[in-house]
Design an enzyme around this catalytic site. Structure first.
Site, PDB file in Angstrom:
ATOM      1  N   LEU A 109       0.862  -1.178   0.000  1.00  0.00           N
ATOM      2  CA  LEU A 109       0.000   0.000   0.000  1.00  0.00           C
ATOM      3  C   LEU A 109       0.894   1.221   0.000  1.00  0.00           C
ATOM      4  O   LEU A 109       1.773   1.362   0.867  1.00  0.00           O
ATOM      5  CB  LEU A 109      -0.924   0.006   1.218  1.00  0.00           C
ATOM      6  CG  LEU A 109      -1.982   1.126   1.261  1.00  0.00           C
ATOM      7  CD1 LEU A 109      -3.213   0.681   2.050  1.00  0.00           C
ATOM      8  CD2 LEU A 109      -1.435   2.432   1.868  1.00  0.00           C
ATOM      9  N   ILE A 110       0.687   2.091  -0.970  1.00  0.00           N
ATOM     10  CA  ILE A 110       1.526   3.279  -1.143  1.00  0.00           C
ATOM     11  C   ILE A 110       0.649   4.515  -1.046  1.00  0.00           C
ATOM     12  O   ILE A 110      -0.366   4.622  -1.743  1.00  0.00           O
ATOM     13  CB  ILE A 110       2.232   3.259  -2.512  1.00  0.00           C
ATOM     14  CG1 ILE A 110       2.989   1.943  -2.709  1.00  0.00           C
ATOM     15  CG2 ILE A 110       3.184   4.453  -2.652  1.00  0.00           C
ATOM     16  CD1 ILE A 110       3.377   1.669  -4.152  1.00  0.00           C
ATOM     17  N   CYS A 122      -0.116   8.595  -4.419  1.00  0.00           N
ATOM     18  CA  CYS A 122       0.237   8.019  -5.723  1.00  0.00           C
ATOM     19  C   CYS A 122      -0.262   8.800  -6.935  1.00  0.00           C
ATOM     20  O   CYS A 122      -0.162   8.304  -8.057  1.00  0.00           O
ATOM     21  CB  CYS A 122      -0.296   6.585  -5.817  1.00  0.00           C
ATOM     22  SG  CYS A 122       0.584   5.425  -4.756  1.00  0.00           S
ATOM     23  N   GLY A 179       4.475  11.991  -9.113  1.00  0.00           N
ATOM     24  CA  GLY A 179       5.802  11.950  -8.509  1.00  0.00           C
ATOM     25  C   GLY A 179       6.265  10.598  -8.024  1.00  0.00           C
ATOM     26  O   GLY A 179       6.061   9.573  -8.674  1.00  0.00           O
ATOM     27  N   GLY A 190       5.302   8.628  -5.582  1.00  0.00           N
ATOM     28  CA  GLY A 190       4.288   7.618  -5.298  1.00  0.00           C
ATOM     29  C   GLY A 190       3.794   6.927  -6.549  1.00  0.00           C
ATOM     30  O   GLY A 190       3.651   5.693  -6.584  1.00  0.00           O
ATOM     31  N   TYR A 192       9.506  22.423   6.307  1.00  0.00           N
ATOM     32  CA  TYR A 192       9.487  21.132   5.615  1.00  0.00           C
ATOM     33  C   TYR A 192      10.552  20.200   6.200  1.00  0.00           C
ATOM     34  O   TYR A 192      10.285  19.031   6.477  1.00  0.00           O
ATOM     35  CB  TYR A 192       9.732  21.364   4.127  1.00  0.00           C
ATOM     36  CG  TYR A 192       9.811  20.110   3.298  1.00  0.00           C
ATOM     37  CD1 TYR A 192       8.652  19.435   2.920  1.00  0.00           C
ATOM     38  CD2 TYR A 192      11.035  19.601   2.879  1.00  0.00           C
ATOM     39  CE1 TYR A 192       8.717  18.275   2.160  1.00  0.00           C
ATOM     40  CE2 TYR A 192      11.110  18.444   2.117  1.00  0.00           C
ATOM     41  CZ  TYR A 192       9.945  17.784   1.768  1.00  0.00           C
ATOM     42  OH  TYR A 192      10.018  16.630   1.006  1.00  0.00           O
TER      43      TYR A 192
END
Length: 245
Positions: free
Chosen positions: A5-6, A9, A12, A14, A140
């Site tokens: 599981l990513i 997505c 980029g 993902g 960030y």
């Protein structure tokens, strides 16, 4: 056949990681805030699932729809570029909600199944800003550094359950939507007093020749997910690798 599981997505890292795992014969659950079926190949081994990692109820629904998984890739994140002095604290909290707390929430949600099964891998995607300081990305960087510390500590407490936790640290990839997905959040974050400094930094970015590709990150995630050693960190991209060599 294993299932990954990513998160994040739609584009980029993902998106490329979902494609890579699918090409290697895995079942892939590709999650996105706004699902887009057109960016990935049609396959009975690939599902697109709606997920907002900042919403607990969305996390629960996505995991229920996904069924048992073998690997979680925490890739979803949002970028922010600007002077810290000009960054509203509400924006700081927004960044942490996705980049830090979203990763923690997803991890916590999958741990019961991994612990009970005594197997599983969690791969957290951070950034090479954790390897070397970079200007105008203080917030960030802080959100990603928190995940570095979180992951390193978590790896110890999950070792007894045969659950592995890894970090993938991508370099600078100008092809990603880091800036565009920041959208309105970045407006006004370079005050006049910071403009000369920012111009020098932006000019330097434009002259960078050694950069990371999305495929470098996908391959890094693949290595991390399949690594059976105690290796924690996987720099991804030639510029990231150079920072640790």
């Amino acid at each position: 056949m294993k299932t990954v599981l990513i998160t994040g997505c739609s584009s980029g890292y993902g998106l490329e990681t979902a494609r890579h795992f699918h090409a290697q014969g895995w079942n892939v659950v590709a999650t996105m805030r706004t699902p887009r079926e057109d960016v990935l190949p049609r396959s009975d081994r690939l599902r697109v699932v709606a997920l907002d990692v900042t919403k607990p109820e969305r996390i629960a629904a996505a995991l229920e729809a996904s069924g048992p998984i073998d690997v979680l890739v925490n890739n979803a994140g949002i970028g922010l570029l600007g002077a810290f002095e000009a960054t509203p604290m509400a924006t700081v909290r927004d960044i942490f909600e996705t980049n830090t707390f979203g990763v923690m929430a997803m991890t916590q949600a999958v741990l019961p199944q991994f612990r009970a099964r005594k197997s599983g891998v969690i791969v957290n995607v951070t950034s090479s800003v954790t390897l070397a300081p970079m200007p105008l990305v203080a917030v960030y960087t802080a959100s990603k550094m928190a995940i570095e510390g979180f992951t390193a500590s978590l790896a110890f407490e999950l070792e007894a359950f045969n659950v592995r936790v890894k970090l993938v640290e991508p370099g600078y990839c100008p092809n990603t939507s880091f800036t565009s997905n920041g959208g309105a959040r970045m407006t006004g974050l370079i005050p006049e007093a910071y403009a000369p400094f920012a111009e020098r930094i932006f000019a330097a970015f434009g002259q960078t020749t050694v950069v990371t590709r999305e495929s470098d990150v996908a391959e890094g995630v693949w290595r991390a997910a399949n690594d059976a050693t105690a290796t924690l960190r996987f720099p991804a991209g030639p510029d990231a690798v150079a920072l640790v060599s």
